[in-house]
Write an enzyme that holds these catalytic residues in place. Structure first.
Site, PDB file in Angstrom:
ATOM      1  N   TYR A   1       0.840  -1.201   0.039  1.00 12.03           N
ATOM      2  CA  TYR A   1      -0.149  -0.046   0.184  1.00 12.03           C
ATOM      3  C   TYR A   1       0.847   1.435   0.066  1.00 12.03           C
ATOM      4  O   TYR A   1       1.783   1.507   0.907  1.00 12.03           O
ATOM      5  CB  TYR A   1      -0.832  -0.043   1.175  1.00 12.03           C
ATOM      6  CG  TYR A   1      -1.759   0.744   1.593  1.00 12.03           C
ATOM      7  CD1 TYR A   1      -2.989   1.224   0.514  1.00 12.03           C
ATOM      8  CD2 TYR A   1      -1.951   1.775   2.731  1.00 12.03           C
ATOM      9  CE1 TYR A   1      -4.024   2.127   0.990  1.00 12.03           C
ATOM     10  CE2 TYR A   1      -2.947   2.648   2.974  1.00 12.03           C
ATOM     11  CZ  TYR A   1      -3.988   2.545   1.814  1.00 12.03           C
ATOM     12  OH  TYR A   1      -4.908   3.738   2.201  1.00 12.03           O
TER      13      TYR A   1
ATOM     14  N   TYR B   1     -10.429  -6.101   7.708  1.00 11.20           N
ATOM     15  CA  TYR B   1      -9.050  -5.435   8.268  1.00 11.20           C
ATOM     16  C   TYR B   1      -9.357  -4.306   9.354  1.00 11.20           C
ATOM     17  O   TYR B   1      -8.890  -4.210  10.398  1.00 11.20           O
ATOM     18  CB  TYR B   1      -8.211  -4.820   7.089  1.00 11.20           C
ATOM     19  CG  TYR B   1      -7.180  -4.067   7.568  1.00 11.20           C
ATOM     20  CD1 TYR B   1      -5.863  -4.635   7.891  1.00 11.20           C
ATOM     21  CD2 TYR B   1      -7.067  -2.859   7.672  1.00 11.20           C
ATOM     22  CE1 TYR B   1      -4.598  -3.964   8.457  1.00 11.20           C
ATOM     23  CE2 TYR B   1      -5.974  -1.904   7.845  1.00 11.20           C
ATOM     24  CZ  TYR B   1      -4.689  -2.714   8.449  1.00 11.20           C
ATOM     25  OH  TYR B   1      -3.455  -1.724   8.915  1.00 11.20           O
ATOM     26  N   HIS B   2     -10.426  -3.236   8.884  1.00 10.35           N
ATOM     27  CA  HIS B   2     -10.747  -2.094   9.717  1.00 10.35           C
ATOM     28  C   HIS B   2     -11.315  -2.561  10.768  1.00 10.35           C
ATOM     29  O   HIS B   2     -11.209  -1.785  12.153  1.00 10.35           O
ATOM     30  CB  HIS B   2     -11.299  -1.011   8.908  1.00 10.35           C
ATOM     31  CG  HIS B   2     -10.435  -0.784   7.573  1.00 10.35           C
ATOM     32  ND1 HIS B   2     -11.052  -1.653   6.411  1.00 10.35           N
ATOM     33  CD2 HIS B   2      -9.652   0.009   7.211  1.00 10.35           C
ATOM     34  CE1 HIS B   2     -10.271  -1.196   5.405  1.00 10.35           C
ATOM     35  NE2 HIS B   2      -9.471  -0.263   5.711  1.00 10.35           N
TER      36      HIS B   2
ATOM     37  N   HIS C   1     -10.008   7.691  11.986  1.00 11.89           N
ATOM     38  CA  HIS C   1      -9.565   6.554  12.831  1.00 11.89           C
ATOM     39  C   HIS C   1      -9.921   7.036  14.240  1.00 11.89           C
ATOM     40  O   HIS C   1      -9.333   7.712  14.888  1.00 11.89           O
ATOM     41  CB  HIS C   1      -7.974   6.185  12.577  1.00 11.89           C
ATOM     42  CG  HIS C   1      -7.828   5.848  11.351  1.00 11.89           C
ATOM     43  ND1 HIS C   1      -7.488   6.541  10.127  1.00 11.89           N
ATOM     44  CD2 HIS C   1      -7.830   4.544  10.766  1.00 11.89           C
ATOM     45  CE1 HIS C   1      -7.248   5.656   9.259  1.00 11.89           C
ATOM     46  NE2 HIS C   1      -7.514   4.678   9.489  1.00 11.89           N
TER      47      HIS C   1
ATOM     48  N   LYS D   1     -11.314  14.667  17.113  1.00 11.01           N
ATOM     49  CA  LYS D   1     -10.181  14.304  16.140  1.00 11.01           C
ATOM     50  C   LYS D   1     -10.535  15.436  15.568  1.00 11.01           C
ATOM     51  O   LYS D   1     -11.458  16.457  15.468  1.00 11.01           O
ATOM     52  CB  LYS D   1     -10.930  13.214  15.133  1.00 11.01           C
ATOM     53  CG  LYS D   1     -11.091  11.908  15.666  1.00 11.01           C
ATOM     54  CD  LYS D   1      -9.799  11.075  15.749  1.00 11.01           C
ATOM     55  CE  LYS D   1      -9.199  10.964  14.483  1.00 11.01           C
ATOM     56  NZ  LYS D   1      -7.983  10.228  14.541  1.00 11.01           N
TER      57      LYS D   1
HETATM   58  C1  3CP Z   1      -3.529 -17.321  -8.744  1.00 15.15           C
HETATM   59  N1  3CP Z   1      -4.145 -17.659  -9.844  1.00 15.15           N
HETATM   60  C2  3CP Z   1      -4.024 -18.952 -10.109  1.00 15.15           C
HETATM   61  C3  3CP Z   1      -3.393 -19.445  -9.107  1.00 15.15           C
HETATM   62  N2  3CP Z   1      -3.166 -18.294  -8.190  1.00 15.15           N
HETATM   63  N3  3CP Z   1      -4.243 -19.639 -11.337  1.00 15.15           N
HETATM   64  C4  3CP Z   1      -3.993 -21.169 -10.960  1.00 15.15           C
HETATM   65  N4  3CP Z   1      -3.355 -21.384  -9.953  1.00 15.15           N
HETATM   66  C5  3CP Z   1      -3.168 -20.906  -8.923  1.00 15.15           C
HETATM   67  N5  3CP Z   1      -2.422 -21.600  -7.890  1.00 15.15           N
HETATM   68  C6  3CP Z   1      -4.807 -16.817 -10.993  1.00 15.15           C
HETATM   69  C7  3CP Z   1      -6.024 -16.073 -10.379  1.00 15.15           C
HETATM   70  O1  3CP Z   1      -7.144 -16.994 -10.826  1.00 15.15           O
HETATM   71  C8  3CP Z   1      -6.202 -14.739 -11.107  1.00 15.15           C
HETATM   72  O2  3CP Z   1      -6.615 -14.826 -12.478  1.00 15.15           O
HETATM   73  C9  3CP Z   1      -4.747 -14.311 -11.338  1.00 15.15           C
HETATM   74  O3  3CP Z   1      -3.987 -15.525 -11.283  1.00 15.15           O
HETATM   75  C10 3CP Z   1      -4.486 -13.356 -10.366  1.00 15.15           C
HETATM   76  O4  3CP Z   1      -4.432 -14.103  -9.015  1.00 15.15           O
HETATM   77  P1  3CP Z   1      -5.289 -13.374  -7.765  1.00 15.15           P
HETATM   78  O5  3CP Z   1      -5.419 -14.591  -6.892  1.00 15.15           O
HETATM   79  O6  3CP Z   1      -6.515 -12.969  -8.203  1.00 15.15           O
HETATM   80  O7  3CP Z   1      -4.201 -12.478  -7.100  1.00 15.15           O
HETATM   81  P2  3CP Z   1      -4.471 -10.733  -7.521  1.00 15.15           P
HETATM   82  O8  3CP Z   1      -4.619 -10.321  -9.048  1.00 15.15           O
HETATM   83  O9  3CP Z   1      -3.173 -10.303  -6.616  1.00 15.15           O
HETATM   84  O10 3CP Z   1      -5.684 -10.565  -6.630  1.00 15.15           O
HETATM   85  C11 3CP Z   1      -5.831 -10.472  -5.325  1.00 15.15           C
HETATM   86  C12 3CP Z   1      -7.331 -10.162  -4.816  1.00 15.15           C
HETATM   87  C13 3CP Z   1      -7.499  -8.900  -5.149  1.00 15.15           C
HETATM   88  C14 3CP Z   1      -8.107 -11.065  -5.456  1.00 15.15           C
HETATM   89  C15 3CP Z   1      -7.415 -10.454  -3.358  1.00 15.15           C
HETATM   90  O11 3CP Z   1      -8.903  -8.347  -4.815  1.00 15.15           O
HETATM   91  C16 3CP Z   1      -6.439  -7.875  -4.456  1.00 15.15           C
HETATM   92  O12 3CP Z   1      -5.604  -7.456  -5.128  1.00 15.15           O
HETATM   93  N6  3CP Z   1      -6.921  -7.326  -3.522  1.00 15.15           N
HETATM   94  C17 3CP Z   1      -5.985  -6.168  -2.919  1.00 15.15           C
HETATM   95  C18 3CP Z   1      -6.681  -5.351  -2.057  1.00 15.15           C
HETATM   96  C19 3CP Z   1      -5.757  -4.181  -1.520  1.00 15.15           C
HETATM   97  O13 3CP Z   1      -4.303  -4.130  -1.802  1.00 15.15           O
HETATM   98  N7  3CP Z   1      -6.058  -3.550  -0.448  1.00 15.15           N
HETATM   99  C20 3CP Z   1      -5.404  -2.744   0.220  1.00 15.15           C
HETATM  100  C21 3CP Z   1      -5.786  -2.115   1.387  1.00 15.15           C
HETATM  101  P3  3CP Z   1      -8.105 -14.456 -12.888  1.00 15.15           P
HETATM  102  O14 3CP Z   1      -8.309 -12.998 -12.543  1.00 15.15           O
HETATM  103  O15 3CP Z   1      -8.340 -14.569 -14.181  1.00 15.15           O
HETATM  104  O16 3CP Z   1      -9.140 -15.377 -12.123  1.00 15.15           O
HETATM  105  S1  3CP Z   1      -4.956  -1.114   2.198  1.00 15.15           S
HETATM  106  C22 3CP Z   1      -5.779  -0.522   3.505  1.00 15.15           C
HETATM  107  C23 3CP Z   1      -4.954   0.384   4.428  1.00 15.15           C
HETATM  108  C24 3CP Z   1      -5.684   0.734   5.614  1.00 15.15           C
HETATM  109  C25 3CP Z   1      -6.335   1.866   5.423  1.00 15.15           C
HETATM  110  O17 3CP Z   1      -7.654   1.595   5.066  1.00 15.15           O
HETATM  111  O18 3CP Z   1      -6.173   3.056   5.821  1.00 15.15           O
END
Ligand code: 3CP
Length: 699
Positions: free
Chosen positions: A64, A218-219, A578, A572
């Site tokens: 992040y 998370y929050h 927060h 705040k």
């Molecule tokens: C993954 N893939 C696979 C495998 N692993 N295929 C076959 N075998 C495996 N073992 C494929 C998936 O199906 C997908 O393709 C692609 O590879 C990518 O994998 P993914 O698992 O979808 O991973 P990713 O792209 O990184 O996505 C992860 C999720 C996404 C789904 C969790 O939502 C994400 O990135 N979230 C992040 C949220 C975030 O960063 N939040 C920050 C909060 P397909 O897509 O084609 O199926 S920060 C808050 C801070 C605090 C505040 O609020 O202040």
């Protein structure tokens, strides 16, 4: 319907275990457990979302990141990718979250401080300049100003030559938890939920590879919830989103596999692993029960190590905490992971601490062999039975939420806030009483103070943002912008058209984020509920301790002298929502004998001064986490000195939160009497306030 008050919930249920009661597990603990025979990659996904898990593709390393300008953050993104990150995650600044342009007077102090300042599609283009959005997936934590910010991302991608149908990424789009804990909302819950469903609808039709939600636990954890409450609230919210999308006639098997999840991972090592395994089962069962197929029922998870578990004292210990928490997330089968930097209880990360945080994941991923085995805890007598316990405990919480009218009613009645707050108070009392160990905080303390911290001086950023907005306004057709914004207002009024599609047209015409927000505010004004805290819980948990009693007597002496409790106003300041810390302080000070009043969020220095002078307060306590303490607290101090019978010497002003030590003198020069950092126990805060108001301010 039977309503359960918070007080009726048994304390052993409220307080999840810091230590397991049973220390030896055997085969008999597996008896009767369901789900053990399913393979990873098959519903109900107990053992993992994918069959091959990390042997097929390791989790995404997604840090992040965001501070200052779009250009600066673009450089940080490229650096992170070149150093081994495999995805991006954008942190926006508070004004962007709340839909204020950087030129807005309410935004100035906080522009670029805790995230990147984005005012328009042109800023968004600068943010992703030179980054191939076909290869790199981008996550955006955005909920309040979600329409214009997501619209700016999509239009920027189109104008940079990408087809939005090919974009990969995630938008958080989880507004319910904002109302419950994170507090970056703009409109009231009902219109906010309409916006959320519009986004799911638009993305499922036009950007099918983009995750339309990151439904967040998370929050809740950061606000005080223990693992199974965190999970229950997340699932309860997810079910509302499903209800709303299905009520819109969206096909479960078309949109549901793009609802992703986000959990916090704290120091409760085993429970955090079990929580992620339990989460997949509960979600899979819910979706399949609604008629979803196995793909729709696959829960995909992002995790972040716990910010709250980081100590300001001896911050290098936080590297160890983060590594342990990251291992829980990995053993739990997360798809994507952010590891916190060790200095985040002090400031935003430096380049060095950000690199160490990233390297923590690289070392785990590449040096340990941890990616070679799918679900290494599978079949463990202990882990399998603990997973089932968390499933059961989460279901009990879900039933309690239903008994309290369901999520929306329990939110409106304040029940959800109270439950989380009470778990936070329990934890704080246990830390303050040294029942819950916190190394360097309540045990084995040292007086080591770190020196190298990052500070954002936002004057240049504000100037640049002002120039960019001026340039944008010069080259656009105002008529075109006005038409697009009017159409947005009308669509909000009628409620029949998709607001994301219309916001994209306004953004494409070069309306700013603030202008799009204002177009919606005409129909849906800014929402600002009251904030409350629970009395008589924290104090009860500390009632056997001598130091607590000693200070309570001092407060009581002040009460006797004035024939009333000392009145303190707690708030705040600015755009940071927060409020775990300030609510805990309010509850603690109230229990030790103060008459504590907590203000609503998002007040300006002018608002605070007006409130403070309106009543007979003897002290003002301000909680600051956003890095804008010097500007905003000094404004409050200056106004009090200018408007009332205060001098810098007798100003009864106290500040708590994330305050770098080097700012102490500036705050003290402004009139602040004491500064309380994370980890300060309530009786120390109370003692300091009483000492100051009775001696320096002659209260
Ligand atoms: C993954 N893939 C696979 C495998 N692993 N295929 C076959 N075998 C495996 N073992 C494929 C998936 O199906 C997908 O393709 C692609 O590879 C990518 O994998 P993914 O698992 O979808 O991973 P990713 O792209 O990184 O996505 C992860 C999720 C996404 C789904 C969790 O939502 C994400 O990135 N979230 C992040 C949220 C975030 O960063 N939040 C920050 C909060 P397909 O897509 O084609 O199926 S920060 C808050 C801070 C605090 C505040 O609020 O202040």
């Amino acid at each position: 319907m039977r309503t359960t008050t918070v007080g009726q919930i048994k304390s052993e249920f409220m307080k999840e275990q810091y230590r397991n009661q049973q220390s030896l597990f055997t085969q008999s603990d597996l008896s009767g457990l369901e789900n053990l025979d399913y393979k990873p990659g098959a519903a109900p996904y107990l053992r993992g979302a994918y069959e091959s898990m990390y042997t097929g593709k390791p989790w995404t390393i997604r840090q992040y990141t965001g501070f200052g300008s779009a250009e600066e953050t673009n450089r940080a993104f490229k650096k992170s990718l070149s150093e081994g990150a495999s995805g991006l995650s954008v942190a926006f600044d508070l004004p962007t979250h709340l839909g204020f342009d950087s030129t807005d007077s309410r935004a100035i102090a906080e522009v670029g401080k805790t995230g990147v300042a984005i005012d328009s599609v042109d800023d968004m283009k600068r943010l992703f300049e030179g980054i191939n959005l076909n290869d790199v997936s981008v996550s955006m934590t955005m909920n309040g100003a979600i329409l214009p910010v997501l619209a700016a991302f999509l239009v920027a991608a189109q104008e940079n030559g990408f087809n939005i149908g090919d974009l990969k990424g995630t938008i958080q789009n989880d507004i319910l938890k904002e109302f419950m804990v994170r507090n970056t909302w703009i409109h009231a819950p009902t219109p906010s939920l309409k916006i959320s469903t519009d986004i799911i609808e638009y993305l499922s039709h036009n950007a099918p590879s983009f995750n339309s939600q990151s439904i967040s636990g998370y929050h809740f954890q950061e606000a005080g919830a223990e693992p199974s409450l965190e999970l229950a609230l997340t699932l309860a919210n997810a079910k509302i989103y499903l209800d709303n999308a299905q009520a819109r006639n969206l096909d479960l098997n078309t949109f549901c596999h793009r609802l992703s999840f986000f959990f916090g991972v704290g120091m409760n090592f085993f429970d955090e692993i079990a929580k992620l395994r339990a989460a997949r089962v509960l979600w899979s069962n819910e979706v399949i029960q609604r008629g979803g197929n196995a793909k729709a029922a696959r829960m995909k998870i992002h995790c972040q190590t716990s910010g709250w578990s980081l100590a300001e004292q001896e911050p290098h210990n936080n590297l160890i905490r983060t590594t342990i928490e990251a291992m829980s997330a990995i053993f739990g089968g997360t798809q994507s992971l952010h590891t916190n930097a060790f200095d985040e209880a002090l400031s935003i990360p430096t380049e060095e601490s950000a690199r160490l945080a990233l390297n923590t994941q690289l070392i785990l991923q590449e040096e340990t062999g941890i990616t070679d085995i799918v679900d290494p805890w599978g079949g463990s007598y202990f882990m399998e039975s603990r997973t089932q316990q968390i499933i059961n405990q989460t279901q009990q919480w879900l039933t309690l939420i239903e008994n309290n009218g369901g999520v929306i009613k329990a939110l409106e009645s304040g029940w959800i806030h109270q439950i989380i707050h009470q778990q936070a108070l329990q934890t704080q009392a246990d830390i303050d009483a040294n029942r819950k160990p916190f190394i360097g905080v309540n045990r084995y303390q040292s007086d080591y103070k770190p020196t190298n911290i990052r500070k954002i001086d936002n004057k240049a950023i504000i100037q640049n943002q002002q120039k960019s907005i001026e340039a944008l306004k010069l080259k656009r057709s105002d008529k075109h912008v006005t038409l697009a914004l009017n159409e947005l207002t009308q669509a909000a009024q009628s409620g029949t058209r998709n607001l994301l599609a219309l916001t994209m047209e306004a953004i494409r015409a070069r309306a700013t984020i603030g202008e799009c927000t204002n177009a919606l505010l005409k129909v849906w004004p800014r929402y600002n509920p009251t904030v409350s805290f629970s009395a008589n819980q924290y104090g009860d948990l500390r009632s056997n301790e001598s130091e607590w009693h000693r200070v309570k007597k001092k407060v009581s002496a002040v009460r006797k002298h004035h024939s009333k409790k000392p009145k303190i106003l707690l708030c705040k300041l600015g755009l940071d929502g927060h409020d775990r810390g300030i609510k805990t302080v309010a509850a603690g000070l109230s229990d030790i004998g103060f008459d504590a009043t907590l203000t609503p969020l998002f007040l300006t220095p002018e608002d605070i001064v007006e409130l403070f002078l309106k009543d007979n307060y003897c002290a003002l306590g301000i909680s600051m986490l956003s890095g804008s303490h010097v500007e905003l607290v000094s404004k409050v101090a200056n106004k009090l000195v200018a408007n009332a019978s205060f001098t810098r010497d007798n100003l009864p002003l106290f500040v708590g939160g994330i305050i770098p030590h080097e700012d102490d003198q500036l705050l003290k020069d402004a009139g602040v009497k004491s500064i309380f950092r994370p980890g300060t126990v309530i009786e120390v805060i109370a003692d300091q306030i009483v000492m100051n108001i009775t001696t320096l301010t002659n209260y």
